[in-house]
Design a protein around this motif. Structure first.
Motif, PDB file in Angstrom:
ATOM      1  N   PRO A   1       0.809  -1.233   0.000  1.00  0.00           N
ATOM      2  CA  PRO A   1       0.000   0.000   0.000  1.00  0.00           C
ATOM      3  C   PRO A   1       0.836   1.274   0.000  1.00  0.00           C
ATOM      4  O   PRO A   1       0.479   2.258  -0.662  1.00  0.00           O
ATOM      5  N   ILE A   2       1.945   1.281   0.727  1.00  0.00           N
ATOM      6  CA  ILE A   2       2.808   2.464   0.747  1.00  0.00           C
ATOM      7  C   ILE A   2       3.378   2.727  -0.641  1.00  0.00           C
ATOM      8  O   ILE A   2       3.511   3.878  -1.061  1.00  0.00           O
ATOM      9  N   ASP A   3       3.709   1.680  -1.368  1.00  0.00           N
ATOM     10  CA  ASP A   3       4.267   1.854  -2.707  1.00  0.00           C
ATOM     11  C   ASP A   3       3.223   2.409  -3.667  1.00  0.00           C
ATOM     12  O   ASP A   3       3.534   3.242  -4.517  1.00  0.00           O
ATOM     13  N   VAL A   4       1.982   1.954  -3.550  1.00  0.00           N
ATOM     14  CA  VAL A   4       0.903   2.488  -4.395  1.00  0.00           C
ATOM     15  C   VAL A   4       0.707   3.971  -4.123  1.00  0.00           C
ATOM     16  O   VAL A   4       0.597   4.783  -5.052  1.00  0.00           O
ATOM     17  N   ILE A   5       0.681   4.352  -2.843  1.00  0.00           N
ATOM     18  CA  ILE A   5       0.508   5.760  -2.480  1.00  0.00           C
ATOM     19  C   ILE A   5       1.671   6.594  -2.996  1.00  0.00           C
ATOM     20  O   ILE A   5       1.488   7.698  -3.527  1.00  0.00           O
TER      21      ILE A   5
ATOM     22  N   GLY B   1      -4.208   7.853   0.597  1.00  0.00           N
ATOM     23  CA  GLY B   1      -4.688   6.507   0.923  1.00  0.00           C
ATOM     24  C   GLY B   1      -6.181   6.482   1.152  1.00  0.00           C
ATOM     25  O   GLY B   1      -6.867   5.539   0.727  1.00  0.00           O
ATOM     26  N   THR B   2      -6.715   7.531   1.805  1.00  0.00           N
ATOM     27  CA  THR B   2      -8.153   7.603   2.067  1.00  0.00           C
ATOM     28  C   THR B   2      -8.936   7.737   0.776  1.00  0.00           C
ATOM     29  O   THR B   2      -9.976   7.073   0.583  1.00  0.00           O
ATOM     30  N   ILE B   3      -8.470   8.607  -0.117  1.00  0.00           N
ATOM     31  CA  ILE B   3      -9.159   8.812  -1.400  1.00  0.00           C
ATOM     32  C   ILE B   3      -9.173   7.516  -2.217  1.00  0.00           C
ATOM     33  O   ILE B   3     -10.205   7.128  -2.788  1.00  0.00           O
ATOM     34  N   ILE B   4      -8.038   6.842  -2.280  1.00  0.00           N
ATOM     35  CA  ILE B   4      -7.962   5.584  -3.030  1.00  0.00           C
ATOM     36  C   ILE B   4      -8.925   4.558  -2.454  1.00  0.00           C
ATOM     37  O   ILE B   4      -9.675   3.899  -3.188  1.00  0.00           O
ATOM     38  N   SER B   5      -8.924   4.421  -1.132  1.00  0.00           N
ATOM     39  CA  SER B   5      -9.793   3.429  -0.484  1.00  0.00           C
ATOM     40  C   SER B   5     -11.263   3.759  -0.690  1.00  0.00           C
ATOM     41  O   SER B   5     -12.083   2.861  -0.944  1.00  0.00           O
ATOM     42  N   ARG B   6     -11.626   5.061  -0.595  1.00  0.00           N
ATOM     43  CA  ARG B   6     -13.026   5.455  -0.695  1.00  0.00           C
ATOM     44  C   ARG B   6     -13.553   5.367  -2.127  1.00  0.00           C
ATOM     45  O   ARG B   6     -14.686   4.942  -2.358  1.00  0.00           O
ATOM     46  N   THR B   7     -12.731   5.756  -3.091  1.00  0.00           N
ATOM     47  CA  THR B   7     -13.204   5.804  -4.478  1.00  0.00           C
ATOM     48  C   THR B   7     -12.950   4.516  -5.260  1.00  0.00           C
ATOM     49  O   THR B   7     -13.658   4.241  -6.241  1.00  0.00           O
TER      50      THR B   7
ATOM     51  N   GLY C   1     -11.860   1.387  -3.507  1.00  0.00           N
ATOM     52  CA  GLY C   1     -11.897   0.211  -2.663  1.00  0.00           C
ATOM     53  C   GLY C   1     -10.535  -0.072  -2.036  1.00  0.00           C
ATOM     54  O   GLY C   1      -9.497   0.316  -2.572  1.00  0.00           O
ATOM     55  N   VAL C   2     -10.543  -0.753  -0.898  1.00  0.00           N
ATOM     56  CA  VAL C   2      -9.301  -1.044  -0.183  1.00  0.00           C
ATOM     57  C   VAL C   2      -8.366  -1.901  -1.027  1.00  0.00           C
ATOM     58  O   VAL C   2      -7.138  -1.777  -0.955  1.00  0.00           O
ATOM     59  N   ARG C   3      -8.934  -2.780  -1.830  1.00  0.00           N
ATOM     60  CA  ARG C   3      -8.098  -3.665  -2.658  1.00  0.00           C
ATOM     61  C   ARG C   3      -7.194  -2.888  -3.597  1.00  0.00           C
ATOM     62  O   ARG C   3      -6.146  -3.382  -4.024  1.00  0.00           O
ATOM     63  N   ALA C   4      -7.583  -1.645  -3.930  1.00  0.00           N
ATOM     64  CA  ALA C   4      -6.777  -0.840  -4.846  1.00  0.00           C
ATOM     65  C   ALA C   4      -5.412  -0.513  -4.248  1.00  0.00           C
ATOM     66  O   ALA C   4      -4.463  -0.224  -4.981  1.00  0.00           O
ATOM     67  N   LEU C   5      -5.287  -0.553  -2.919  1.00  0.00           N
ATOM     68  CA  LEU C   5      -3.999  -0.290  -2.282  1.00  0.00           C
ATOM     69  C   LEU C   5      -3.001  -1.417  -2.516  1.00  0.00           C
ATOM     70  O   LEU C   5      -1.812  -1.273  -2.212  1.00  0.00           O
TER      71      LEU C   5
ATOM     72  N   GLN D   1      -1.129   3.389 -11.754  1.00  0.00           N
ATOM     73  CA  GLN D   1      -1.653   4.702 -12.128  1.00  0.00           C
ATOM     74  C   GLN D   1      -3.091   4.629 -12.630  1.00  0.00           C
ATOM     75  O   GLN D   1      -3.775   5.648 -12.718  1.00  0.00           O
ATOM     76  N   GLN D   2      -3.579   3.414 -12.919  1.00  0.00           N
ATOM     77  CA  GLN D   2      -4.967   3.258 -13.372  1.00  0.00           C
ATOM     78  C   GLN D   2      -5.916   3.468 -12.198  1.00  0.00           C
ATOM     79  O   GLN D   2      -5.698   2.963 -11.107  1.00  0.00           O
ATOM     80  N   ARG D   3      -6.997   4.181 -12.451  1.00  0.00           N
ATOM     81  CA  ARG D   3      -7.972   4.462 -11.406  1.00  0.00           C
ATOM     82  C   ARG D   3      -9.187   3.555 -11.592  1.00  0.00           C
ATOM     83  O   ARG D   3      -9.663   3.360 -12.688  1.00  0.00           O
ATOM     84  N   GLY D   4      -9.678   3.053 -10.456  1.00  0.00           N
ATOM     85  CA  GLY D   4     -10.830   2.166 -10.499  1.00  0.00           C
ATOM     86  C   GLY D   4     -10.425   0.697 -10.458  1.00  0.00           C
ATOM     87  O   GLY D   4      -9.244   0.358 -10.545  1.00  0.00           O
ATOM     88  N   LEU D   5     -11.433  -0.176 -10.310  1.00  0.00           N
ATOM     89  CA  LEU D   5     -11.177  -1.609 -10.221  1.00  0.00           C
ATOM     90  C   LEU D   5     -11.927  -2.422 -11.267  1.00  0.00           C
ATOM     91  O   LEU D   5     -11.686  -3.615 -11.402  1.00  0.00           O
TER      92      LEU D   5
END
Length: 323
Positions: free
Chosen positions: A48-52, A71-77, A79-83, A153-157
């Motif tokens: 997760p730190i590397d993704v951020i 990290g909050t924005i990624i998790s909220r928009t 999902g946690v798996r995106a980290l 760098q891709q947004r969304g799941l």
């Protein structure tokens, strides 16, 4: 076959035969195995730190206000798996990278050893680390990080909305659209970053082992996990500060593609100048805090695992060595 106590009675024990220990402790394949296991554990803990870090380095418009906000924005928009995006190439890359780093460093150190004492000078240790960093950058790090960064760098799941469906598909798409050279985008700053990082890290790890724990390579002493973690953590702090600009430029070069026009950054020097002109000098150290949150703890985890594997091998070897 005699145990270690028998060796002590007959010939002064393991301490009187350092050459035999040093030979086993610096075996390249043993170093490679220990590093690969350390890489697996590190990747699982710190992805997760590397993704951020990657998102912050690619952020040109100030969408993220800091590590926690990102990290909050990624998790909220998303999902946690995106980290954990890019986990497969990240874990594979770390495993192979550490295996190559530890193994090649052991081989290079053997070339710099004093033939009489078996010791490696600080100069030789620095050059061995730099050589290991260059090798890992060209063979392992660059292509894997290109794939990892394109995925991160891709947004969304939702797969149907993503250009790259996974690491293999990402690599195939890059090769098809940009050629094999596309997988080695950002190779120059990666070589500079990894070479400098590993030169500093191997030199500092040995220095901290000696300074803090009186541990010399090949002396038969096995550090406790917490001791290895402290030495590894301290050794991993200098590199990110010194190589911040190389890491930012590497990320920008790896993330860009020719889709939709010409490349914004023509190379390492051009990228440094462009970032400095458009965003200021501080932008060359974007993502430094998450790097410091990831690399020193990562080195602490890796060395804790690696030193224990080497220690286990050493203890078994000492217990089964004939006179």
């Amino acid at each position: 076959m005699l145990c270690i106590s028998g060796m002590k009675k007959e010939d002064g024990g393991a301490q009187d035969n350092p050459n035999m220990q040093a030979k086993k402790l610096t075996t390249p394949y043993l170093k490679a195995i220990s590093g690969s296991f350390g890489g697996i554990v590190e990747a699982s803990c710190l992805q997760p730190i590397d993704v951020i870090k990657t998102r912050l380095q690619l952020d040109r418009s100030g969408n993220y206000k800091g590590i926690l906000h990102c990290g909050t924005i990624i998790s909220r928009t998303e999902g946690v798996r995106a980290l954990w995006k890019g986990m497969t190439p990240f874990a594979t890359h770390l495993t192979l990278k550490y295996a190559l780093r530890m193994g090649s460093n052991a081989v290079l150190q053997s070339a710099f050893k004093d033939p009489e004492t078996g010791k490696v000078s600080s100069h030789g240790r620095f050059l061995s680390g730099f050589g290991a960093g260059v090798l890992e950058a060209l063979i392992i790090v660059t292509p894997f990080e290109v794939v990892k960064i394109r995925l991160q760098q891709q947004r969304g799941l939702s797969p149907e909305l993503l250009k790259y469906k996974g690491p293999v598909h990402c690599a195939q798409t890059i090769i098809r659209e940009e050629g094999f050279r596309g997988l080695w985008a950002g190779a120059s700053p990666t070589v500079m970053r990894n070479g400098t990082n590993q030169a500093a890290m191997f030199t500092a790890k040995n220095a901290f082992d000696v300074l803090l724990w009186k541990k010399h390579e090949g002396d038969g002493k096995v550090l406790r996990p917490w001791q290895s973690m402290i030495s590894g953590f301290l050794a991993g702090t200098a590199g990110p500060i010194c190589t911040g600009p190389f890491d930012v430029v590497k990320t920008r070069l790896m993330a860009q593609n020719r889709e939709g026009g010409e490349l914004k950054y023509k190379g390492m020097i051009h990228a440094i100048r462009t970032i400095y002109r458009e965003e200021g000098v501080i932008a060359l150290w974007k993502g430094l805090l998450p790097r410091l949150m990831r690399i020193p703890p990562g080195q602490a985890i890796m060395w804790a695992v690696a030193d224990q594997i080497i220690g286990l091998y050493e203890r078994r070897y000492l217990q089964m060595t004939p006179l």
